[in-house]
Design an enzyme around this catalytic site. Structure first.
Site: not given
Ligand code: PLP
Length: 286
Positions: A33, A181
Site C-alpha cells: 500500500y 522506527e
Molecule cells: N515507517 C512505517 C512503519 C510506516 O508505516 C510509515 C508510514 O506509514 C513510515 C515509516 C513513514 O513513511 P512515509 O513518510 O512515507 O509516510
C-alpha cells in the site's frame, strides 16, 4: 454525500465497495500500500510514493494493476470525487483473487483499491504545537519492513499499546537497544549540537517518503543530518525528538515512556522543519 472508492476499475460508494473473499490481501496480507498526503489541493510527493510502490511490488513479484501512468489519474479522480483538499489518499494493491494456496497463483490479475479522506489541518497544527508521546516496544516484526506490505499486525498491537498508555506512537526497539522506527512513522532526534539523527534506511525500517524529503528540507535550512542508530537513552537526553510520516510531517515528541524530552515542549527546530516542508515537497495538483 457518500465517500467514493475506486475498486478494480469502478468508482463506487463505500457501501457498495467490496473485494472478493479469496483476495490474497484478505487471506495472506499478500499486498502492498501507499499513503499520500493531500494538502491545500495538492498531492504531496506523489512521484516518490509511486516509486516506492514500484519497489514494493517488484520485491514481492506483484504486477502493476494498471499501467503506471494511469495510477495518478485514478488517485486524482478519487481525491476529487471525495472533495478532499486536505487529507490523504490511500492505495492498496494485492496479488489478486485465487483459490487459497500459499504459492503464487498463475495468471491472477492484481487488485487495486483507492480511497481518500479528509483531515483537519488545524487539528494537526494544534497537535504539533503541543507535541505527542511515544512508548517503546521490542521489535517483533519480520526483517522485510522495507517493503510497505499490508501485513501490519505487530504495528496494530504496538499502536494499541501506545494508546492504552496515553501515547500516540510506539517505537520498535532492536535487540541491541537502538530505536528502529514507529508503528507508522520514522524516528529522529536532534542532538544538543543541533544535528539531526535518523537511522539508515538500507534495512530494518521503511524508507519514509517524508524522511527523504526532510533531508532536502534540512539542507535548505542549513541543518546537518547524521544517518546512524541511536538508543532510547540518547533520545531521552536529546535536545528534540520527532517522528515523520506522510500524515504527520515532522511531529514533535515530548515524552518517551512517560519521561519528558528536554523541557517537555515541542522543539523549535522540529517546528521549523515542519513549517518549511510544504515549500520543498513536490506538489501535484489533486
Ligand atoms: N515507517 C512505517 C512503519 C510506516 O508505516 C510509515 C508510514 O506509514 C513510515 C515509516 C513513514 O513513511 P512515509 O513518510 O512515507 O509516510
Amino acid at each position: 454525500m457518500p465517500r467514493i472508492a475506486y475498486v478494480n476499475g469502478r468508482y463506487v460508494a463505500h457501501a457498495d465497495a467490496f473485494v472478493h473473499i479469496e483476495d490474497r490481501g484478505y487471506q495472506f496480507a499478500d499486498g502492498v500500500y501507499e499513503v499520500c498526503e493531500v494538502a491545500r489541493g495538492f498531492m504531496v510527493d506523489m512521484p516518490r510514493h509511486l516509486g516506492r510502490l514500484n519497489r514494493s511490488l517488484a520485491e514481492l513479484s506483484i504486477d502493476w494493476p494498471v499501467t503506471p501512468g494511469v495510477l495518478p489519474i485514478i488517485l486524482r479522480e478519487v481525491v476529487s470525487r471525495n472533495h478532499v483538499a486536505d487529507g490523504l489518499v490511500y492505495l492498496q494493491v494485492t496479488r489478486g483473487v485465487a483459490s487459497r494456496d500459499f504459492v503464487f497463483p498463475a495468471g491472477t490479475k492484481p487488485s487495486l483499491v483507492v480511497t481518500a479522506r479528509k483531515a483537519d489541518p488545524a487539528a494537526a497544527t494544534r497537535r504539533a504545537e503541543s507535541g505527542i508521546k511515544v512508548i517503546t516496544v521490542p521489535e517483533n516484526r519480520w526483517d522485510r519492513v522495507d517493503i510497505k506490505s499490508v501485513g501490519l499486525l505487530p504495528n496494530v498491537l504496538a499502536k494499541q499499546k501506545a494508546k492504552e498508555a496515553g501515547a500516540q506512537e510506539a517505537w520498535f526497539i532492536d535487540a541491541d537497544g537502538t530505536v528502529k522506527e514507529g508503528g507508522s512513522s520514522n524516528a529522529w532526534i536532534i542532538t544538543r549540537d543541533g544535528v539531526l539523527v535518523t537511522r539508515p534506511a538500507e534495512h530494518g525500517i521503511l524508507r519514509g517518503i517524508t524522511r527523504t524529503t526532510l533531508f532536502e528540507v534540512a539542507a535548505k535550512l542549513g541543518l546537518k543530518i547524521e544517518e546512524r542508530g541511536f538508543s532510547v537513552a540518547e533520545a531521552k537526553a536529546a535536545r528534540e525528538v520527532f517522528i515523520s510520516s506522510a500524515t504527520t510531517i515532522a511531529m514533535p515528541i515530548v515524552a518517551i515512556d512517560g519521561a519528558p524530552v528536554a523541557n517537555g515542549h515541542p522543539g523549535s527546530i522540529t517546528l521549523s522543519l515542519r513549517h518549511a516542508f510544504f515549500d520543498v515537497a513536490e506538489k501535484s495538483p489533486a
